[in-house]
Design a protein around this motif. Sequence first.
Motif, short mmCIF file in Angstrom:
data_model
loop_
_atom_site.label_atom_id
_atom_site.label_comp_id
_atom_site.label_asym_id
_atom_site.label_seq_id
_atom_site.Cartn_x
_atom_site.Cartn_y
_atom_site.Cartn_z
N LEU A 119 0.81 -1.23 0.00
CA LEU A 119 0.00 0.00 0.00
C LEU A 119 0.84 1.28 0.00
O LEU A 119 0.29 2.37 0.02
CB LEU A 119 -0.92 0.03 1.22
CG LEU A 119 -2.02 -1.03 1.32
CD1 LEU A 119 -2.91 -0.74 2.51
CD2 LEU A 119 -2.86 -1.08 0.04
N LEU A 155 0.53 1.34 7.94
CA LEU A 155 -0.46 0.74 7.04
C LEU A 155 0.13 0.17 5.76
O LEU A 155 -0.56 -0.52 5.01
CB LEU A 155 -1.51 1.81 6.66
CG LEU A 155 -2.33 2.41 7.81
CD1 LEU A 155 -3.23 3.52 7.29
CD2 LEU A 155 -3.17 1.34 8.49
N ASP A 158 -0.44 -3.36 4.60
CA ASP A 158 -1.85 -3.76 4.52
C ASP A 158 -2.23 -4.71 5.67
O ASP A 158 -2.65 -5.85 5.44
CB ASP A 158 -2.12 -4.44 3.16
CG ASP A 158 -3.62 -4.45 2.85
OD1 ASP A 158 -4.39 -3.77 3.56
OD2 ASP A 158 -4.02 -5.16 1.92
N GLU A 160 -4.04 -6.61 8.81
CA GLU A 160 -5.45 -6.98 9.08
C GLU A 160 -6.05 -6.05 10.12
O GLU A 160 -7.24 -5.78 10.13
CB GLU A 160 -5.49 -8.42 9.61
CG GLU A 160 -5.04 -9.44 8.59
CD GLU A 160 -4.56 -10.72 9.25
OE1 GLU A 160 -5.38 -11.39 9.90
OE2 GLU A 160 -3.37 -11.05 9.10
N LEU A 182 -9.05 7.54 4.12
CA LEU A 182 -8.18 6.35 4.07
C LEU A 182 -8.70 5.27 5.01
O LEU A 182 -8.81 4.09 4.64
CB LEU A 182 -6.79 6.79 4.54
CG LEU A 182 -5.59 6.00 4.15
CD1 LEU A 182 -5.33 6.19 2.66
CD2 LEU A 182 -4.39 6.50 4.94
N LEU A 183 -9.06 5.68 6.20
CA LEU A 183 -9.58 4.71 7.18
C LEU A 183 -10.89 4.10 6.69
O LEU A 183 -11.11 2.89 6.83
CB LEU A 183 -9.80 5.38 8.54
CG LEU A 183 -8.57 5.89 9.28
CD1 LEU A 183 -8.94 6.22 10.73
CD2 LEU A 183 -7.43 4.90 9.27
N ASP A 185 -11.81 3.70 3.64
CA ASP A 185 -11.51 2.75 2.55
C ASP A 185 -10.95 1.44 3.10
O ASP A 185 -11.25 0.36 2.59
CB ASP A 185 -10.51 3.37 1.56
CG ASP A 185 -11.15 4.47 0.74
OD1 ASP A 185 -12.39 4.63 0.85
OD2 ASP A 185 -10.43 5.17 0.01
N GLN A 186 -10.15 1.56 4.12
CA GLN A 186 -9.61 0.34 4.75
C GLN A 186 -10.73 -0.49 5.35
O GLN A 186 -10.76 -1.70 5.23
CB GLN A 186 -8.60 0.71 5.85
CG GLN A 186 -7.26 1.18 5.33
CD GLN A 186 -6.51 0.08 4.60
OE1 GLN A 186 -6.47 0.05 3.37
NE2 GLN A 186 -5.94 -0.85 5.35
N ARG A 187 -11.65 0.20 5.97
CA ARG A 187 -12.81 -0.50 6.55
C ARG A 187 -13.60 -1.19 5.46
O ARG A 187 -14.03 -2.33 5.61
CB ARG A 187 -13.70 0.47 7.31
CG ARG A 187 -15.01 -0.17 7.77
CD ARG A 187 -15.82 0.75 8.64
NE ARG A 187 -16.06 2.05 8.00
CZ ARG A 187 -16.56 3.10 8.63
NH1 ARG A 187 -16.87 3.01 9.91
NH2 ARG A 187 -16.75 4.23 8.00
N LYS A 189 -12.55 -2.40 2.85
CA LYS A 189 -11.82 -3.60 2.41
C LYS A 189 -11.85 -4.70 3.46
O LYS A 189 -11.24 -5.75 3.29
CB LYS A 189 -10.35 -3.23 2.16
CG LYS A 189 -10.12 -2.55 0.82
CD LYS A 189 -8.77 -1.87 0.75
CE LYS A 189 -7.62 -2.77 1.08
NZ LYS A 189 -6.32 -2.06 1.05
N ARG A 191 -10.71 -4.35 6.59
CA ARG A 191 -9.67 -4.22 7.59
C ARG A 191 -10.27 -3.62 8.87
O ARG A 191 -11.27 -2.91 8.82
CB ARG A 191 -8.54 -3.30 7.10
CG ARG A 191 -7.90 -3.78 5.82
CD ARG A 191 -7.10 -5.04 6.08
NE ARG A 191 -6.43 -5.48 4.88
CZ ARG A 191 -6.80 -6.56 4.18
NH1 ARG A 191 -7.83 -7.29 4.56
NH2 ARG A 191 -6.11 -6.91 3.11
N LEU A 193 -9.75 -1.29 12.36
CA LEU A 193 -8.93 -0.16 12.84
C LEU A 193 -9.32 0.18 14.27
O LEU A 193 -10.49 0.33 14.58
CB LEU A 193 -9.12 1.05 11.93
CG LEU A 193 -8.68 0.78 10.50
CD1 LEU A 193 -9.80 1.05 9.54
CD2 LEU A 193 -7.46 1.59 10.15
#
Lengths: 311, 267
Positions: A119, A155, A158, A160, A182-183, A185-187, A189, A191, A193
């Motif tokens: 990433l 990050l 990438d 988990e 960003l957070l 988008d990670q969620r 996917k 992921r 946080l």
Amino acid sequence: MNAETMGTPPAVIATQALTKHYGTVHALNDLTLEIRSGEIFGFLGPNGAGKSTLIRTLLGFLHPTSGSATVLGLDIVADSVEIRRRTGYLPGGIALYDSLSGADALDYLADLQERGSPLREELCERLQMSASVLKRRVRDYSRGMRQKIGVIQALQHDPELAILDEPTEGLDPLMQHAFYNLLEDQRAKGRSLFFSSHVLSEVERICDRVAIIRSGNLMALQDVDELLARRKRTVQLRWRGAAPDLSGVPGLADVKVEGDRLRATLLGDVSGFVRAIASPSLEDLLIEPARLEDAFLEYYAGDDASEEVRG
Amino acid sequence: MNLRLYLQTLRWNQVRLIVILVASVGWGTLMPIVYVQFADLFKSLANTGKFAEQLMNFGSGSLFTLPGALTLGLEHPLAIAFVGIFAVGSTTSAIAGEREGGTLEVLLSRPISRRRLYLTVAATILTLVALVMLALLAGQMLGVAIEGVGNEIQIGQLPLVFLNGVMLWAAFAAFGLAASVSFDRHGPAIGLTLAYLLVNYFLEILGSLWRDVAWSQQYSLFHHFNPGKILIGNADPLDFVILAVAIVIPVAYALVVFPRRDLAAPS
């Protein structure tokens, strides 16, 4: 049947009566909480409440006095190295190797992580860390740039689960916005946080659930929406002519009338209130949203620590 | 051991390592030359009776024989400074310094156990110390070759001298690392390690200058580093055993204490 097959996402962090004492100082007391896979979890409390102690215990920097915890299903004491392989961590007020360039620092930390940096490019682009900036030595970076390097190193592989301690410290509003996206988008996917903060507005904005900690004790653990729904809102209205009859409006309290203005608090559903005030004589209406800050301050009522929390 | 961490730590030391290696070769070369040029003068001075002979000794070294001169060169404060930069300076900053600077946090958030971190740092320091010792000995052999006095020593014993020297400095480095894992700040770690080094040095020098307290040398690690004896074929296995014990104790301490320590947030 496990939690996943029942429809509840599995816990990425689960603590059971986790306790950490330093001599007579009780940094964490019987903390029991669960953070689910795919959520953004906010951990709230002023400085010294125990936020960093929990994070450091989860990552093996501190040893629990009693209780237990798992991260990604792994025991925090027995499997600490594997936990750190699969997570990303941004320490509060991160320190970096000043003699390295930004790019070298990221390379070095990625190598030690042993999971590559899939990433990196995207993160650098979104946080506006250009190749020329990354070539400069860390010692020449501003606080915000260091923080961005901190976010990227946490990050870039990438993970988990990302554990972020006060992640927006030092970021300007534009970068904060980029970070929130960003957070999210990670969620999206899948992921997870976990981040600690004392900036209530950001927690309110991006977190799915929130825990509030005070002097090492868990004071609340709720969905942010639920927490807010249970808060009183402030309503203000102004009218022409006769005042509307608001007696019997469910949830309305603390009514204060001054001339053509009315101020009150409203708990729960707003529809009854809106129906009651619907009139051609209504000139202005303001319903302030419930704020996490109010909920937070309630838990900290009478505690000087609440002064350290920013809205 | 973590290879990436090992290489990076070496890289961070590369500039001072190069400087120290060059200086060590230069200093090592000087001792045989000084011996050849001044040994007779010192001997005649000693024979006049105007100087107590022990004042011409320095620790286990002296300028009367080539093995003594080589020992003196390796026990001289300058040589100690060369090796000490790594055995004391780098060891104490390796953990306590990183902790004080906050970078230990970033390092330990990677999948590296504290024992692995410790062993990697120890391996790096051992490499640095071994390189400096090698440079000192290489310099000395260069000086011996220049002066053509190789017949005064058993050159085949050099690997044993090297081992003896590395073990001496590994003992100090192990102590430095033990101090480093015990403190959150660099200051106390380097202070304690320097004190340990100086006390050992003081006992060795004091005993060599003042015969009445010669017994004190037995308690100095420097006394168990004796290239002079080794180079004439009189190596004492007990010296190696004592140095090994001095290495093992702080290593065991660090391996037990470091993983158990609570590393609270840097203040």
